[in-house]
Design a protein around this motif. Structure first.
Motif, PDB file in Angstrom:
ATOM      1  N   TYR A  32       0.840  -1.200   0.000  1.00 31.66           N
ATOM      2  CA  TYR A  32       0.000   0.000   0.000  1.00 31.66           C
ATOM      3  C   TYR A  32       0.873   1.249   0.000  1.00 31.66           C
ATOM      4  O   TYR A  32       0.638   2.189  -0.753  1.00 31.66           O
ATOM      5  N   TYR A  33       1.880   1.254   0.846  1.00 34.25           N
ATOM      6  CA  TYR A  33       2.767   2.406   0.946  1.00 34.25           C
ATOM      7  C   TYR A  33       3.482   2.670  -0.381  1.00 34.25           C
ATOM      8  O   TYR A  33       3.517   3.803  -0.869  1.00 34.25           O
ATOM      9  N   VAL A  34       4.042   1.614  -0.975  1.00 33.14           N
ATOM     10  CA  VAL A  34       4.782   1.775  -2.230  1.00 33.14           C
ATOM     11  C   VAL A  34       3.860   2.260  -3.344  1.00 33.14           C
ATOM     12  O   VAL A  34       4.213   3.147  -4.115  1.00 33.14           O
ATOM     13  N   GLN A  35       2.670   1.700  -3.441  1.00 34.68           N
ATOM     14  CA  GLN A  35       1.746   2.046  -4.522  1.00 34.68           C
ATOM     15  C   GLN A  35       1.091   3.412  -4.321  1.00 34.68           C
ATOM     16  O   GLN A  35       0.487   3.940  -5.247  1.00 34.68           O
ATOM     17  N   GLY A  46      11.484  13.078 -10.249  1.00 35.77           N
ATOM     18  CA  GLY A  46      11.774  13.017 -11.677  1.00 35.77           C
ATOM     19  C   GLY A  46      11.976  11.633 -12.254  1.00 35.77           C
ATOM     20  O   GLY A  46      12.362  11.486 -13.405  1.00 35.77           O
ATOM     21  N   TYR A  47      11.704  10.612 -11.465  1.00 39.15           N
ATOM     22  CA  TYR A  47      11.858   9.236 -11.931  1.00 39.15           C
ATOM     23  C   TYR A  47      10.511   8.659 -12.343  1.00 39.15           C
ATOM     24  O   TYR A  47       9.468   9.074 -11.848  1.00 39.15           O
ATOM     25  N   LYS A  48      10.550   7.689 -13.236  1.00 36.73           N
ATOM     26  CA  LYS A  48       9.348   6.964 -13.628  1.00 36.73           C
ATOM     27  C   LYS A  48       9.201   5.770 -12.679  1.00 36.73           C
ATOM     28  O   LYS A  48      10.181   5.112 -12.343  1.00 36.73           O
ATOM     29  N   VAL A  49       7.981   5.499 -12.270  1.00 40.52           N
ATOM     30  CA  VAL A  49       7.718   4.385 -11.358  1.00 40.52           C
ATOM     31  C   VAL A  49       7.341   3.146 -12.170  1.00 40.52           C
ATOM     32  O   VAL A  49       6.443   3.202 -13.010  1.00 40.52           O
ATOM     33  N   VAL A  50       8.052   2.055 -11.930  1.00 36.32           N
ATOM     34  CA  VAL A  50       7.730   0.765 -12.524  1.00 36.32           C
ATOM     35  C   VAL A  50       7.557  -0.208 -11.370  1.00 36.32           C
ATOM     36  O   VAL A  50       8.488  -0.433 -10.604  1.00 36.32           O
ATOM     37  N   TYR A  51       6.360  -0.761 -11.237  1.00 39.92           N
ATOM     38  CA  TYR A  51       6.050  -1.655 -10.117  1.00 39.92           C
ATOM     39  C   TYR A  51       5.904  -3.077 -10.642  1.00 39.92           C
ATOM     40  O   TYR A  51       5.105  -3.329 -11.541  1.00 39.92           O
TER      41      TYR A  51
END
Length: 72
Positions: A32-35, A46-51
């Protein structure tokens, strides 16, 4: 979570090439925290998130394939 927020910000601002891991027992709220919160901090830097969830992955090839799919 303020300590974790600050640790993520510090890590992203550093030249460290190691991974950043959030560890804790099942049900503690890591996913939950990460998402939610962590994703916003990462995007703001400035980074793109890839989960990629490693749940039910059998080997490294599966992880790499899913990683590529998410990046594209």
């Amino acid at each position: 979570m303020d300590r974790i927020d600050k640790a993520i910000e510090f890590y992203l601002a550093s030249d460290d090439d190691q991974a950043f891991q959030i560890d804790g027992p099942w049900g503690a709220g890591k996913t939950y925290y990460v998402q939610n919160a962590a994703k916003d901090i990462i995007k703001k830097s400035g980074y793109k998130v890839v989960y990629v969830s490693l749940s039910n992955m059998q080997d490294l090839a599966e992880v790499k394939t899913e990683e590529r799919v998410q990046i594209l």
